[in-house]
Design an enzyme around this catalytic site. Structure first.
Site, PDB file in Angstrom:
ATOM      1  N   TYR A 197      57.419  29.014  56.037  1.00 12.87           N
ATOM      2  CA  TYR A 197      57.233  29.160  57.479  1.00 12.87           C
ATOM      3  C   TYR A 197      58.324  28.393  58.245  1.00 12.87           C
ATOM      4  O   TYR A 197      58.630  27.239  57.914  1.00 12.87           O
ATOM      5  CB  TYR A 197      55.832  28.660  57.905  1.00 12.87           C
ATOM      6  CG  TYR A 197      55.734  28.581  59.405  1.00 12.87           C
ATOM      7  CD1 TYR A 197      55.615  29.744  60.164  1.00 12.87           C
ATOM      8  CD2 TYR A 197      55.849  27.366  60.073  1.00 12.87           C
ATOM      9  CE1 TYR A 197      55.591  29.684  61.543  1.00 12.87           C
ATOM     10  CE2 TYR A 197      55.823  27.298  61.459  1.00 12.87           C
ATOM     11  CZ  TYR A 197      55.695  28.468  62.187  1.00 12.87           C
ATOM     12  OH  TYR A 197      55.692  28.414  63.558  1.00 12.87           O
ATOM     13  N   GLY A 198      58.837  29.024  59.301  1.00 10.55           N
ATOM     14  CA  GLY A 198      59.969  28.483  60.056  1.00 10.55           C
ATOM     15  C   GLY A 198      59.942  26.993  60.342  1.00 10.55           C
ATOM     16  O   GLY A 198      60.869  26.265  60.007  1.00 10.55           O
ATOM     17  N   LYS A 210      62.911  21.626  63.619  1.00 13.81           N
ATOM     18  CA  LYS A 210      62.018  20.510  63.912  1.00 13.81           C
ATOM     19  C   LYS A 210      62.385  19.267  63.092  1.00 13.81           C
ATOM     20  O   LYS A 210      62.331  18.142  63.581  1.00 13.81           O
ATOM     21  CB  LYS A 210      60.579  20.913  63.623  1.00 13.81           C
ATOM     22  CG  LYS A 210      60.117  22.130  64.396  1.00 13.81           C
ATOM     23  CD  LYS A 210      60.175  21.892  65.876  1.00 13.81           C
ATOM     24  CE  LYS A 210      59.600  23.069  66.645  1.00 13.81           C
ATOM     25  NZ  LYS A 210      59.650  22.851  68.095  1.00 13.81           N
ATOM     26  N   SER A 251      53.989  22.910  71.769  1.00 12.23           N
ATOM     27  CA  SER A 251      54.239  24.197  71.114  1.00 12.23           C
ATOM     28  C   SER A 251      53.312  25.286  71.653  1.00 12.23           C
ATOM     29  O   SER A 251      52.125  25.043  71.869  1.00 12.23           O
ATOM     30  CB  SER A 251      54.001  24.058  69.612  1.00 12.23           C
ATOM     31  OG  SER A 251      54.766  22.995  69.111  1.00 12.23           O
ATOM     32  N   CYS A 297      53.080  26.704  74.521  1.00 13.88           N
ATOM     33  CA  CYS A 297      52.558  26.526  75.888  1.00 13.88           C
ATOM     34  C   CYS A 297      53.474  27.184  76.915  1.00 13.88           C
ATOM     35  O   CYS A 297      53.447  26.825  78.086  1.00 13.88           O
ATOM     36  CB  CYS A 297      52.391  25.046  76.218  1.00 13.88           C
ATOM     37  SG  CYS A 297      50.958  24.305  75.452  1.00 13.88           S
ATOM     38  N   PHE A 320      54.062  32.279  85.135  1.00 10.52           N
ATOM     39  CA  PHE A 320      55.245  33.098  84.874  1.00 10.52           C
ATOM     40  C   PHE A 320      56.248  32.980  86.026  1.00 10.52           C
ATOM     41  O   PHE A 320      56.594  31.876  86.416  1.00 10.52           O
ATOM     42  CB  PHE A 320      54.829  34.542  84.556  1.00 10.52           C
ATOM     43  CG  PHE A 320      53.882  34.595  83.375  1.00 10.52           C
ATOM     44  CD1 PHE A 320      54.346  34.331  82.095  1.00 10.52           C
ATOM     45  CD2 PHE A 320      52.526  34.863  83.541  1.00 10.52           C
ATOM     46  CE1 PHE A 320      53.483  34.339  81.007  1.00 10.52           C
ATOM     47  CE2 PHE A 320      51.663  34.877  82.453  1.00 10.52           C
ATOM     48  CZ  PHE A 320      52.150  34.618  81.191  1.00 10.52           C
TER      49      PHE A 320
END
Ligand code: OXD
Ligand code: MN
Length: 622
Positions: A234-235, A243, A285, A287, A527
């Site tokens: 996973y990334g 990270k 993360s 959000c 947004f």
């Protein structure tokens, strides 16, 4: 890509002392590659050059072996879908370790591991872990190659998915290798999916589309700047430049060298007439950092240009301004919730040459996720490769399904996003996902209060990490999972940087787009409408807008926020800015417990702000 012969096996060296330095130069790099190959026993070692040809070959190989599904060449040219195993879908904070020589250096929020013990276990895990596989060596630069702020790393991996993803997310290949001069420090990062194709007795093991291991470890050694990651593809666990390096190791480098590595997006917002503003913003993360970074401002005449969506490195410059760069070259964004109405720029960015992970496949060879369109198309195959039944109540895409795409493809990317000098910051925003309490926007009275805002960010947990979604957790500067050292020392470091910047320091604001009304619906449309908050910030910076002084910061006077055309219902603005004394008293108790975890290392300036919160009875603006 250059192949080298299988190396002779010297036993892997174990750096003994806390030397506080990364390895330097090419000779050390070559010796390290030999050591890791001797430990992991791959079939061959390939040095990645980062070329198009290399990427095309790897993609073709992954399609042939079933680990990538090519998408329809007309609908989504140059794009692919990967499906992970259900146990490898997010960052694993419980299996992420800071192996500093002294436990107290990791701080109370990190999982600490004794470095000697951790090394011993990692050597066992990695022994023979690449048997039957290719070991790829990827030199990469975080930051534009010619930037003073850039840093070099080298990742070893046995995953071609990680190679093609890293080629998107970093400046990877020969150019980065050339930057390693005789004395250049580089960060060593070793990754293995932990699934050899040959067992210890020499018998073959069949490969699977998403190799991984039940046992996973992501370990960081701050003193020697090393990263070791085992068992996950996973990334966040496997693209070690992101990270692991650009936040956990870089935060340690930044503290020692006088700069900051932060979990922040970076934008330039330009009013219809006037000076552009550069803003960095820390949100936990998932959000909405990517949405904010690519916002289409609803306010006429405003533009927002994207500089970065996840990580920002900042350093005071010779003129005393805080300069910022995005060290990454791509976006590893959350797909669900990204749609033409919420983030058209992201949708345009991922129209081609994108690697999707754990989203749904459509009947016509395209991808889909919740929020991509209002209604799901017929005939979806879900992220686990099963026919999707909309009535079953399970999502078609995993909530942490991702896209990996080059930043250069973003229609909003600033033309100078790779400027080696970065941009001078005007404002810093911090925020979380808060249904209650935290107003839409508040300005810190000074830098110390801004650091207090950062140190006390709380947010409801999302799907980006394993754990109970929705639970409130305090996530200082959105760095809870990413600080490589004691966070109280990080706050001290922030205060010192502020002192150094003095009058030229960016102003700090706290925002919350997620406050809910009594009926549970969001009060603020978010947004593109968030440009209204930027507009207020710009007027504050220009000295043009008044504020209401409250114990939780300077709030806009309701008449100062431009809400024209928003059609907010009566009372909504008051609710967005309401300060509930009882709720803040309860929050202060929680924050006191939070600070107590750090003992006497919490800087006095922050303790004083917490004490001041008990004065919270001041009336809210009405
Ligand atoms: C990310 C995260 O992937 O924060 O950016 O988890
Ligand atoms: Mn992130």
């Amino acid at each position: 890509m250059t192949a080298t012969t299988t190396p002779t096996p010297p036993s892997p060296t174990t750096p003994s002392a806390a030397s506080r330095t990364a390895p330097r130069g090419r000779a050390a790099l070559e010796a390290w590659v030999q050591e890791i190959a001797a430990l992991t026993e791959p079939d061959q070692v390939l040095w990645c050059d980062g070329s198009e040809r290399e990427k095309e070959d790897l993609l073709a190989q992954m399609v042939a072996d079933g680990s990538l599904i090519p998408l329809d060449a007309e609908r989504r040219p140059g794009s692919y879908l990967a499906r992970s195993t259900p146990a490898d879908v997010a960052r694993l904070e419980g299996r992420t370790f800071i192996c500093s020589a002294r436990e107290e250096d990791a701080g109370p929020t990190n999982n600490w591991r004794d470095p000697v013990q951790a090394r011993r276990e990692l050597e066992e895990d990695f022994a023979g872990s690449m048997r039957g596989r290719t070991m790829y060596v990827m030199p990469f630069s975080m930051g534009a190659l010619d930037s003073d702020l850039a840093r070099i790393g080298v990742q070893i991996t046995d995953s071609p998915y990680v190679v093609v993803s890293s080629a998107i997310m970093t400046r990877m290949g020969s150019a980065a290798l050339e930057r390693i001069g005789e004395d250049t420090p580089w960060v060593p990062a070793v990754h293995s999916v932990g699934m050899p194709l040959v067992d210890a007795a020499g018998a073959p093991i069949p490969d699977v589309p998403w190799p991984s291991n039940e046992h996973k470890t992501i370990a960081h050694f701050p003193e020697t700047r090393e990263i070791w990651s085992y068992g996950s593809g996973y990334g966040g666990n496997a693209l070690l430049a992101k990270k692991c390096f650009a936040l956990r190791i870089a935060s340690v480098l930044g503290r020692e060298e006088g700069w900051l590595a932060e979990h922040m997006l970076l934008i330039r917002a330009t009013p219809p007439s006037g000076r552009p503003l550069h803003i960095a913003a820390a949100f936990p993360s998932a959000c909405g950092k990517t949405n904010f970074a690519m916002m289409t401002p609803s306010l006429p005449g405003w533009t927002v240009e994207t500089l970065g969506d996840d990580i920002t490195w900042m350093r005071p410059d010779a003129d005393g301004r805080l300069r910022a760069i995005n060290p990454e070259a791509g976006f590893f964004g959350v797909a669900p919730g990204t749609g033409w109405s919420t983030n058209p720029a992201a949708m345009e960015t991922i129209e081609r040459d994108t690697i999707f992970t754990n989203v749904a496949l459509t009947a016509d060879g395209d991808v889909w996720w919740e929020g991509a369109t209002p209604e799901p198309p017929e005939g979806l195959v879900d992220w686990q490769g099963r026919e999707w039944d909309p009535a079953a109540g399970t999502p078609a895409a995993h909530p942490n399904g991702r896209f990996t795409v080059s930043a250069a493809q973003c229609p909003r990317i600033a033309p100078d996003w790779e400027d080696p000098d970065g941009v001078p910051l005007d404002a810093i925003i911090v925020g979380g996902r808060r249904a209650t309490n935290v107003p839409l926007v508040a300005e810190a009275r000074d830098w110390a209060e801004g650091v207090f805002f950062g140190a006390t960010v709380a947010s409801e947990q999302t799907a980006a990490a394993e754990g109970p979604v929705g639970e409130l957790r305090i996530d200082p500067f959105a760095m809870l999972p990413f600080s490589g050292y004691d966070m109280a020392h990080a706050w001290e470091h922030w205060l010192e940087i502020g002192e150094q910047l003095g009058e030229s320091a960016p102003r700090i604001f706290r925002v919350n787009w997620f406050r809910k009304g009594e009926d549970g619906s969001y009060l603020w449309p978010g947004f593109g409408e968030n440009s209204r908050v930027i507009e207020w910030i710009s007027r504050r910076l220009a000295g043009e807008a008044e504020t209401v002084d409250t114990p939780i910061g300077l709030l806009p006077r309701p008449e100062d926020l431009d809400v024209e055309g928003l059609d907010l219902e009566e009372g909504v603005l008051a609710e967005l800015f309401a300060v509930d004394p009882a709720a803040w008293s309860a929050e202060a108790v929680q924050l006191r417990e939070h600070f107590a975890r750090f003992g006497d290392r919490v800087p006095e300036a922050l303790r004083a702000r917490l004490d001041a919160l008990s004065d919270v009875g001041t009336a809210p603006p009405s």
